[in-house]
Design an enzyme around this catalytic site. Sequence first.
Site, PDB file in Angstrom:
ATOM      1  N   GLN A 132       0.897  -1.211  -0.015  1.00 27.29           N
ATOM      2  CA  GLN A 132       0.088  -0.006   0.075  1.00 27.29           C
ATOM      3  C   GLN A 132       0.775   1.389   0.017  1.00 27.29           C
ATOM      4  O   GLN A 132       0.396   2.146  -0.532  1.00 27.29           O
ATOM      5  CB  GLN A 132      -0.955  -0.082   1.375  1.00 27.29           C
ATOM      6  CG  GLN A 132      -2.126   0.840   0.965  1.00 27.29           C
ATOM      7  CD  GLN A 132      -3.385  -0.004   0.193  1.00 27.29           C
ATOM      8  OE1 GLN A 132      -3.560  -1.060   0.961  1.00 27.29           O
ATOM      9  NE2 GLN A 132      -3.829   1.052  -0.618  1.00 27.29           N
TER      10      GLN A 132
ATOM     11  N   LYS B 220      -2.644  -1.104   6.548  1.00 29.77           N
ATOM     12  CA  LYS B 220      -3.736  -1.992   6.482  1.00 29.77           C
ATOM     13  C   LYS B 220      -4.283  -2.859   7.634  1.00 29.77           C
ATOM     14  O   LYS B 220      -3.494  -2.697   8.522  1.00 29.77           O
ATOM     15  CB  LYS B 220      -3.024  -3.266   5.532  1.00 29.77           C
ATOM     16  CG  LYS B 220      -4.016  -3.931   4.632  1.00 29.77           C
ATOM     17  CD  LYS B 220      -4.481  -3.469   3.496  1.00 29.77           C
ATOM     18  CE  LYS B 220      -5.669  -4.342   2.656  1.00 29.77           C
ATOM     19  NZ  LYS B 220      -5.910  -3.732   1.207  1.00 29.77           N
TER      20      LYS B 220
ATOM     21  N   ASP C 178     -11.885  -4.318   1.861  1.00 33.06           N
ATOM     22  CA  ASP C 178     -10.873  -5.273   1.096  1.00 33.06           C
ATOM     23  C   ASP C 178     -11.811  -6.423   1.017  1.00 33.06           C
ATOM     24  O   ASP C 178     -13.313  -6.275   1.186  1.00 33.06           O
ATOM     25  CB  ASP C 178      -9.634  -5.214   1.769  1.00 33.06           C
ATOM     26  CG  ASP C 178      -8.507  -5.870   0.894  1.00 33.06           C
ATOM     27  OD1 ASP C 178      -8.041  -5.361   0.131  1.00 33.06           O
ATOM     28  OD2 ASP C 178      -8.567  -7.199   1.088  1.00 33.06           O
TER      29      ASP C 178
HETATM   30  P1  NDP Z   1     -14.669  -9.331  -2.190  1.00 38.48           P
HETATM   31  O1  NDP Z   1     -14.531  -9.847  -0.894  1.00 38.48           O
HETATM   32  O2  NDP Z   1     -15.523  -8.367  -2.589  1.00 38.48           O
HETATM   33  O3  NDP Z   1     -14.304 -10.655  -3.381  1.00 38.48           O
HETATM   34  C1  NDP Z   1     -13.357 -11.349  -3.231  1.00 38.48           C
HETATM   35  C2  NDP Z   1     -13.585 -12.519  -4.330  1.00 38.48           C
HETATM   36  O4  NDP Z   1     -12.320 -13.502  -4.109  1.00 38.48           O
HETATM   37  C3  NDP Z   1     -14.788 -13.447  -3.959  1.00 38.48           C
HETATM   38  O5  NDP Z   1     -14.957 -13.958  -5.134  1.00 38.48           O
HETATM   39  C4  NDP Z   1     -13.890 -14.644  -3.108  1.00 38.48           C
HETATM   40  O6  NDP Z   1     -14.449 -15.854  -3.302  1.00 38.48           O
HETATM   41  C5  NDP Z   1     -12.595 -14.559  -3.908  1.00 38.48           C
HETATM   42  N1  NDP Z   1     -11.691 -15.106  -2.805  1.00 38.48           N
HETATM   43  C6  NDP Z   1     -11.060 -14.480  -1.640  1.00 38.48           C
HETATM   44  N2  NDP Z   1     -10.303 -15.147  -0.970  1.00 38.48           N
HETATM   45  C7  NDP Z   1     -10.069 -16.356  -1.892  1.00 38.48           C
HETATM   46  C8  NDP Z   1      -9.297 -17.393  -1.613  1.00 38.48           C
HETATM   47  N3  NDP Z   1      -8.297 -17.314  -0.515  1.00 38.48           N
HETATM   48  N4  NDP Z   1      -9.310 -18.539  -2.530  1.00 38.48           N
HETATM   49  C9  NDP Z   1     -10.284 -18.259  -3.505  1.00 38.48           C
HETATM   50  N5  NDP Z   1     -11.017 -17.200  -3.888  1.00 38.48           N
HETATM   51  C10 NDP Z   1     -11.134 -16.309  -2.906  1.00 38.48           C
HETATM   52  O7  NDP Z   1     -13.049  -8.509  -2.155  1.00 38.48           O
HETATM   53  P2  NDP Z   1     -12.545  -7.512  -3.331  1.00 38.48           P
HETATM   54  O8  NDP Z   1     -12.961  -7.938  -4.705  1.00 38.48           O
HETATM   55  O9  NDP Z   1     -12.578  -6.173  -2.528  1.00 38.48           O
HETATM   56  O10 NDP Z   1     -10.980  -8.000  -3.448  1.00 38.48           O
HETATM   57  C11 NDP Z   1     -10.393  -8.918  -4.407  1.00 38.48           C
HETATM   58  C12 NDP Z   1      -9.022  -8.522  -4.383  1.00 38.48           C
HETATM   59  O11 NDP Z   1      -8.719  -7.201  -4.792  1.00 38.48           O
HETATM   60  C13 NDP Z   1      -7.884  -8.638  -3.014  1.00 38.48           C
HETATM   61  O12 NDP Z   1      -6.728  -9.257  -3.433  1.00 38.48           O
HETATM   62  C14 NDP Z   1      -8.085  -7.163  -2.394  1.00 38.48           C
HETATM   63  O13 NDP Z   1      -6.797  -7.140  -1.625  1.00 38.48           O
HETATM   64  C15 NDP Z   1      -7.743  -6.488  -3.650  1.00 38.48           C
HETATM   65  N6  NDP Z   1      -8.211  -5.116  -3.890  1.00 38.48           N
HETATM   66  C16 NDP Z   1      -9.421  -4.708  -3.556  1.00 38.48           C
HETATM   67  C17 NDP Z   1      -9.616  -3.375  -3.587  1.00 38.48           C
HETATM   68  C18 NDP Z   1     -10.843  -2.650  -3.188  1.00 38.48           C
HETATM   69  O14 NDP Z   1     -11.238  -1.688  -3.368  1.00 38.48           O
HETATM   70  N7  NDP Z   1     -11.760  -3.571  -2.755  1.00 38.48           N
HETATM   71  C19 NDP Z   1      -8.477  -2.256  -4.091  1.00 38.48           C
HETATM   72  C20 NDP Z   1      -7.311  -2.959  -4.306  1.00 38.48           C
HETATM   73  C21 NDP Z   1      -7.275  -4.333  -4.472  1.00 38.48           C
HETATM   74  P3  NDP Z   1     -15.574 -16.192  -2.046  1.00 38.48           P
HETATM   75  O15 NDP Z   1     -16.818 -15.273  -2.366  1.00 38.48           O
HETATM   76  O16 NDP Z   1     -15.857 -17.694  -2.127  1.00 38.48           O
HETATM   77  O17 NDP Z   1     -15.098 -15.804  -0.731  1.00 38.48           O
HETATM   78  O1  2IT Z   2      -5.819  -2.996  -1.512  1.00 35.45           O
HETATM   79  C1  2IT Z   2      -6.143  -1.696  -1.564  1.00 35.45           C
HETATM   80  O2  2IT Z   2      -5.937  -0.983  -2.249  1.00 35.45           O
HETATM   81  C2  2IT Z   2      -7.631  -1.529  -1.178  1.00 35.45           C
HETATM   82  N1  2IT Z   2      -8.188  -2.435  -0.342  1.00 35.45           N
HETATM   83  C3  2IT Z   2      -8.448  -0.032  -1.094  1.00 35.45           C
HETATM   84  C4  2IT Z   2      -7.604   0.521   0.227  1.00 35.45           C
HETATM   85  C5  2IT Z   2      -8.497   2.020   0.442  1.00 35.45           C
HETATM   86  O3  2IT Z   2      -8.121   2.662   1.440  1.00 35.45           O
HETATM   87  O4  2IT Z   2      -9.372   2.263  -0.362  1.00 35.45           O
END
Ligand code: NDP
Ligand code: 2IT
Length: 445
Positions: A110, A125, A165
């Site tokens: 981050q 985080k 997240d």
């Molecule tokens: P969500 O909780 O909305 O979705 C996560 C997705 O990934 C779900 O489909 C979940 O499946 C799957 N998943 C999570 N953990 C696992 C695992 N151990 N094995 C297999 N599948 C898994 O999270 P986000 O979409 O917000 O986040 C997804 C990724 O993006 C993460 O790495 C996060 O750090 C990153 N990220 C998110 C940001 C944000 O703004 N939200 C910003 C930048 C990065 P299931 O439903 O079965 O759990």
């Molecule tokens: O991994 C990431 O950058 C996030 N989960 C978003 C963090 C934020 O402060 O919006």
Amino acid sequence: MSYVDKIIADVEKKNADQPEFLQAAKEVLESLRVVVDNDKRYEDAGLLERLVEPERIIQFRVPWVDDSGKVQVNRGYRVQFNSAIGPYKGGLRFHPSVNLSIIKFLGFEQIFKNSLTGLPIGGGKGGSDFDPKGKSENEVMRFCQSFMTELSKHIGADTDVPAGDIGVGGREIGYMYGQYKRLKNEFVGVLTGKGLEWGGSLTRTEATGYGLVYMVNEYFKSVGDSFAGKTVAVSGSGNVAIFATQKVQQLGGKVVTLTDSTGYIYHEAGIDLDTVKEIKLVKRGRLSEYKAAHSDAVYKETGDGSVWDIKVDVALPCATQNELDLNNAKALVANGVKVVGEGANMPSTLDAADYFIANNVVFFPGKASNAGGVGVSALEMSQNSQRLAWTFEEVDAKLQQMMANIFKNSDAAAKEYGKDGNFIVGANVAGFKKVAQAMLDQGII
Ligand code: NDP
Ligand code: 2IT
């Protein structure tokens, strides 16, 4: 021994039990050789020693009572990694796999990601090993309230601003914001990703997925190409995956896969996003339910083949760390993949990422290509400070500009250090230089 080698050895010794943190730290340190090994200022100021050590780690007990009246205890974390360029900023992850290594890797990434956005935000985080799956609405609320009761002592609109997240979306941010407000009697921008009626920013929900696709699209534009007619594999089916899919579809590409922790779907005709949103965002169900609406789609359980075996032009891993290994990278390359853009944080293993670069696949590391989420979070902070709300179009235009700048700056940094086309080096160096200069300016703290 070079300065970087000394720091890598030291980090390995001190964090031997933290594999994810070591993976993230080594990737960054390796790419910084080109900068720090030729400039004594960094070693003289002990800059890398300070960079790899969080300013503060907070770990706490989160007790709550489940619906049957039983006391449950989870572990809560907030790692305040680096505040050189602004208040700590970064998401909260609720997932049973959460531990200190994972939160430290995410906090470390981050720092550089937030620097790349061009906005004044430091790196942090947090999260918990709480599993929201299968919990009732009331259980989730009680957990969030207990978590915030302790976290509220350590955060603030000018100190540390958490967001979502994995496992933390609008619902959880709402419960945590309510509890913070009640404890502090303050209506301030202490969390981002808030509801639109109470200080949230338009476009924040879409920002990470949209930003990822804008970034890949910047590359296409630079070579006179576009998403039109491209086949795309997306993994995950949460916030990032859903809005990446939506933007690819708007730009004329065809997304054919999505995954969750139990399996994946392959829909050759193209993913029907309305069905996915209904299953994942409304019913909080499993992806296997997709087949009920689309009998021509294939559903396979985790372990039965891999989503990365499917022939695509673009791969966008948007689920979780280390979900794409060397064998997956080999399969994608053998099938002619042209671009890989990371929506998740560190979804590719180190050897998978190296393999893409060695085989001339255009590879965007998460800290560059998923920075749109935290970037729009910083815009939410600006709007909260001004007590204003910008339109969707205004924020979306700023997001597009931000992703274009990250593309341009990472590309330029890679070229400057003789690593043309290597966006891992480009993003790490560009993100590092600003933070490092701020640390040098502010003295030994
Ligand atoms: P969500 O909780 O909305 O979705 C996560 C997705 O990934 C779900 O489909 C979940 O499946 C799957 N998943 C999570 N953990 C696992 C695992 N151990 N094995 C297999 N599948 C898994 O999270 P986000 O979409 O917000 O986040 C997804 C990724 O993006 C993460 O790495 C996060 O750090 C990153 N990220 C998110 C940001 C944000 O703004 N939200 C910003 C930048 C990065 P299931 O439903 O079965 O759990
Ligand atoms: O991994 C990431 O950058 C996030 N989960 C978003 C963090 C934020 O402060 O919006």
